[in-house]
Design a protein around this motif. Structure first.
Motif, PDB file in Angstrom:
ATOM      1  N   ARG A  30     -11.990   2.854  -5.344  1.00 24.83           N
ATOM      2  CA  ARG A  30     -12.843   2.880  -4.155  1.00 24.83           C
ATOM      3  C   ARG A  30     -12.473   4.057  -3.253  1.00 24.83           C
ATOM      4  O   ARG A  30     -13.345   4.691  -2.653  1.00 24.83           O
ATOM      5  CB  ARG A  30     -12.713   1.567  -3.379  1.00 24.83           C
ATOM      6  N   ILE A  57      -7.582   3.280   5.633  1.00 26.25           N
ATOM      7  CA  ILE A  57      -7.703   1.924   5.103  1.00 26.25           C
ATOM      8  C   ILE A  57      -7.540   0.989   6.289  1.00 26.25           C
ATOM      9  O   ILE A  57      -6.498   0.978   6.949  1.00 26.25           O
ATOM     10  CB  ILE A  57      -6.648   1.635   4.030  1.00 26.25           C
ATOM     11  N   VAL A  90     -12.850  -3.480   0.307  1.00 25.04           N
ATOM     12  CA  VAL A  90     -12.107  -4.132  -0.769  1.00 25.04           C
ATOM     13  C   VAL A  90     -11.730  -5.513  -0.258  1.00 25.04           C
ATOM     14  O   VAL A  90     -11.250  -5.664   0.868  1.00 25.04           O
ATOM     15  CB  VAL A  90     -10.846  -3.334  -1.157  1.00 25.04           C
ATOM     16  N   PHE A  92      -6.499  -7.926  -3.478  1.00 23.96           N
ATOM     17  CA  PHE A  92      -7.099  -6.826  -4.221  1.00 23.96           C
ATOM     18  C   PHE A  92      -6.097  -6.258  -5.215  1.00 23.96           C
ATOM     19  O   PHE A  92      -4.883  -6.408  -5.085  1.00 23.96           O
ATOM     20  CB  PHE A  92      -7.553  -5.714  -3.261  1.00 23.96           C
ATOM     21  N   LEU A 116       0.827  -1.202   0.000  1.00 24.98           N
ATOM     22  CA  LEU A 116       0.000   0.000   0.000  1.00 24.98           C
ATOM     23  C   LEU A 116       0.870   1.264   0.000  1.00 24.98           C
ATOM     24  O   LEU A 116       0.556   2.230  -0.689  1.00 24.98           O
ATOM     25  CB  LEU A 116      -0.930  -0.003   1.207  1.00 24.98           C
ATOM     26  N   LEU A 150      -8.598  -0.565  -5.613  1.00 23.64           N
ATOM     27  CA  LEU A 150      -8.514   0.157  -4.343  1.00 23.64           C
ATOM     28  C   LEU A 150      -8.510   1.659  -4.582  1.00 23.64           C
ATOM     29  O   LEU A 150      -9.210   2.417  -3.890  1.00 23.64           O
ATOM     30  CB  LEU A 150      -7.258  -0.256  -3.585  1.00 23.64           C
ATOM     31  N   LEU A 164     -10.532  -3.403   4.486  1.00 20.43           N
ATOM     32  CA  LEU A 164      -9.976  -4.572   3.805  1.00 20.43           C
ATOM     33  C   LEU A 164     -10.573  -5.803   4.467  1.00 20.43           C
ATOM     34  O   LEU A 164     -10.474  -5.967   5.686  1.00 20.43           O
ATOM     35  CB  LEU A 164      -8.448  -4.606   3.929  1.00 20.43           C
ATOM     36  N   LYS A 208      -9.605  -8.916  -0.032  1.00 17.41           N
ATOM     37  CA  LYS A 208      -8.265  -9.460  -0.274  1.00 17.41           C
ATOM     38  C   LYS A 208      -8.373 -10.783  -1.028  1.00 17.41           C
ATOM     39  O   LYS A 208      -9.267 -11.575  -0.722  1.00 17.41           O
ATOM     40  CB  LYS A 208      -7.551  -9.714   1.054  1.00 17.41           C
TER      41      LYS A 208
END
Length: 229
Positions: free
Chosen positions: A115, A53, A103, A107, A21, A112, A82, A105
Motif C-alpha cells: 500500500r 502512516i 490498512v 495488518f 513499524l 502495508l 491505520l 488492524k
C-alpha cells in the motif's frame, strides 16, 4: 527513487505498533520518524516526510481532524491510514479527506509495504502524469483517448471513458463512491449509477468480469484501479 531515500512519519500512540513499524519498515530501507500523538506529529511536519502512516485513534487530537490539518498544510504527502477492523465509515471519511489508502488492524507487513509503494507511485504519477497507462494487457492513452486490451481497441461510451480516466489518474488509490459520483455526476448521489457503469466497463476491459483483475472493489467504500507493478 529508492526506499532508502523515503522518510516515513509514523503517527501512533501505541509503542508496540510503533516498534513493529520501525523494525519492519527499517528492514526494507525506510527511514522512520515517530510521533506518539497529534501535536508532536504537527511539529514534525516541518521535516517534510515522504509518507505518513496515521493511526486514527490518537489521545489528543481526533485522527480525522489531524488528517484534515495535515492535508491543509501539505497537499502532496501520501497518507496511509491505520483503521480498526469494521470501521467502514471512518475509512470512507478518511479517504474523502485526502488519505491515499488505509490498512486495517491487525495488518501484515507485506500488505502495508504494498500500500505504501502504491501511494508513493500515485503521488509521483500525479506530479508527472504519463500520457499512456499500462497494466498487463490494458493500455489507456489519455492524450488520444484510446483504450486497448491485448492491442485491440475497445470502444467505450463517453461516461465509461470518463470513469476509466478518473481511475487511471488515481491508479492504486481507493476512490470512494462519493468521490467518483462527484467527479462524474454533479447532482447524483446514488451509488447504484456508479455500479452500473463499473459493471459495463468491466464487461469491456476485464478478462473475466466476474473476477476482475483491474477494477477492484473495496466493499462498501468504492473502487481501486490496480496500479502497474
Amino acid at each position: 527513487m529508492s526506499p532508502a531515500s523515503h522518510r516515513v512519519l509514523v503517527i501512533d500512540d501505541e509503542p508496540p505498533i510503533r516498534k513493529l513499524l520501525r523494525m519492519g519498515l527499517s528492514a526494507h530501507g525506510y527511514e522512520i520518524q515517530e510521533a506518539p500523538n497529534g501535536r508532536t506529529a504537527l511539529d514534525m511536519l516541518a521535516q517534510n516526510p515522504d509518507l505518513i502512516i496515521l493511526d486514527l485513534g490518537l489521545p489528543d487530537i481526533q485522527g480525522l481532524d489531524l488528517l484534515r490539518t495535515i492535508r491543509s498544510r501539505n497537499e502532496s504527502v501520501p497518507i496511509v491510514v491505520l483503521s480498526s477492523r469494521g470501521d467502514e465509515t471512518g475509512k470512507v471519511e478518511a479517504l474523502d479527506l485526502g488519505a491515499d489508502d488505509y490498512v486495517t488492524k491487525p495488518f501484515g507487513m507485506d500488505e502495508l509495504l504494498a500500500r505504501m509503494r502504491a501511494a508513493l507511485r500515485h503521488r509521483l504519477q500525479m506530479q508527472g502524469e504519463r500520457p499512456v497507462f499500462h497494466v498487463d494487457a490494458l493500455a489507456v492513452d489519455l492524450v488520444r483517448r484510446i483504450v486497448k486490451v491485448n492491442d485491440n481497441e475497445v470502444k467505450l461510451s463517453p461516461k465509461e471513458y470518463d470513469l476509466l480516466r478518473v481511475l487511471v489518474q488515481h491508479a492504486g488509490k481507493v476512490l470512494t463512491h462519493r468521490f467518483l459520483l462527484g467527479e462524474l455526476w454533479d447532482e447524483l448521489t446514488d451509488a447504484q449509477y456508479l455500479r452500473v457503469y463499473v459493471r459495463q466497463l468491466r464487461q469491456k476491459i476485464e478478462p473475466d468480469p466476474e473476477r476482475p483483475e483491474y477494477i477492484l472493489t473495496e466493499t462498501g467504500i468504492g473502487y481501486r484501479l490496480r496500479a502497474p507493478d
